[in-house]
Design an enzyme around this catalytic site. Structure first.
Site, PDB file in Angstrom:
ATOM      1  N   GLY A 129      39.268  43.085  33.653  1.00 16.35           N
ATOM      2  CA  GLY A 129      39.531  43.646  34.821  1.00 16.35           C
ATOM      3  C   GLY A 129      40.097  42.794  35.888  1.00 16.35           C
ATOM      4  N   CYS A 130      41.173  43.591  36.539  1.00 13.67           N
ATOM      5  CA  CYS A 130      42.144  42.442  37.105  1.00 13.67           C
ATOM      6  C   CYS A 130      41.705  42.151  38.741  1.00 13.67           C
ATOM      7  CB  CYS A 130      43.292  43.442  37.384  1.00 13.67           C
ATOM      8  SG  CYS A 130      44.267  43.584  35.851  1.00 13.67           S
ATOM      9  N   VAL A 131      40.627  43.016  39.324  1.00 13.78           N
ATOM     10  CA  VAL A 131      40.176  42.239  40.442  1.00 13.78           C
ATOM     11  C   VAL A 131      38.876  41.765  40.874  1.00 13.78           C
ATOM     12  CG1 VAL A 131      40.419  43.410  42.945  1.00 13.78           C
ATOM     13  CG2 VAL A 131      41.257  44.695  41.195  1.00 13.78           C
TER      14      VAL A 131
ATOM     15  N   VAL B 184      48.021  41.306  42.761  1.00 11.03           N
ATOM     16  CA  VAL B 184      47.246  41.404  41.682  1.00 11.03           C
ATOM     17  C   VAL B 184      47.371  40.016  40.690  1.00 11.03           C
ATOM     18  CG1 VAL B 184      46.699  42.410  39.471  1.00 11.03           C
ATOM     19  CG2 VAL B 184      47.343  43.814  41.593  1.00 11.03           C
TER      20      VAL B 184
ATOM     21  N   TRP C 238      46.108  36.846  42.570  1.00 14.22           N
ATOM     22  CA  TRP C 238      44.347  36.812  42.852  1.00 14.22           C
ATOM     23  C   TRP C 238      43.949  36.592  41.349  1.00 14.22           C
ATOM     24  CZ3 TRP C 238      40.353  36.321  45.484  1.00 14.22           C
ATOM     25  CH2 TRP C 238      39.107  36.916  45.132  1.00 14.22           C
TER      26      TRP C 238
END
Lengths: 166, 104
Positions: B102-104, A25, A28
């Site tokens: 948001g993290c993705v 996480v 990314w």
């Protein structure tokens, strides 16, 4: 380092499902923000890049004081007795629950995440000593793992980087 | 919050340079910001991403990278080639949107 770009290196030493995600996480997010990323897999963390293991990472309820029954829909924070965590099937059960929650949130699997990181330019390496200890070879690893390197090599390639140990 | 003049138009930006009012955005502004971000010319590939983000901006915020790849059909590699060194922020800047949540 040739340029002054910010660089974060993650040392992934755990192979449990819950401990596989933090580096993925954050790595990314770092790539999305233009930060260079290096991932170094050592000891149990090598399960994350082992072709035979990456799709089968698990989360055991035993010894995990934070895992409460609310994961299973029981309200409040009622614990799972340790002896219960040891019953056959409890680890696959907890793993399935976590995988299901991740899927519902749209979180990629560990394998997909590693592919994304690699495609986005993250560099990935396996620890030489762990590789020798577990009797693994480069071909046991997923695509994207660039090489098997020593701790000394890792120090050289992360000069000036911020290092996060997981 | 401050005001910035880009492509002859004055726009509101926050401290990180993200536009506060997506309505102030124009294609000329996008091209100008892209140059500032090191992208000399916006190609069809860039516009595919920018248009998708403009259409799928929730509350003026840019979509996350995974939403962009899933929605446009572009691969992660292609997205990072189009917007090198930090596509999350770059895309949001150029599309005149806020930082993705948001993290993705």
């Amino acid at each position: 380092m040739a340029d002054n770009n910010r660089h974060i290196a993650f040392i992934c030493s755990k192979g449990n499902l819950d401990m596989a995600y933090p580096a993925l996480v954050m790595g990314w997010a770092a790539l999305g923000n233009g930060i260079d990323v290096t991932l170094f897999f050592t000891f149990w963390g090598m399960d994350m890049i082992n072709k035979a293991r990456v799709d089968h990472l698990e989360i055991p309820p035993i010894g995990n004081a934070s895992m409460k029954m609310n994961m299973m829909g029981v309200p409040g924070y009622i614990g799972i007795p340790q002896w219960m965590g040891g019953l056959p099937g409890m680890t696959p059960f907890a793993t399935a629950l976590m995988n299901d929650k991740m899927k519902k949130l749209g979180v990629p699997t560990v394998r997909e995440y590693l592919q994304m990181l690699s495609d986005a330019g993250a560099k990935m390496y396996a620890c030489k000593m762990s590789v020798d200890m577990f009797g693994l070879k480069q071909e046991d690893f997923i695509e994207g793992v660039q090489a098997i390197v020593t701790a000394g090599d890792f120090m050289d390639m992360t000069e000036g980087a911020q290092i996060i140990f997981i | 919050m401050s005001t910035k003049v880009i492509a002859g138009k004055s726009i509101q930006v926050n401290d990180e340079g993200f536009m506060l009012n997506p309505g102030e955005w124009t294609k000329e502004i996008a091209a100008e910001i892209a140059k500032e971000e090191g992208i000399p010319e916006l190609t069809a590939g860039h516009w595919k991403v920018i248009d998708f983000c403009r259409q799928n901006a929730g509350d003026g915020k840019s979509p996350t990278l995974r939403t962009i790849t899933n929605g446009t059909g572009l691969s992660t590699k292609e997205l990072f080639t189009l917007f090198p060194k930090g596509p999350a922020k770059k895309v949001a800047h150029i599309a005149g949107l806020g930082k993705p949540e948001g993290c993705v």
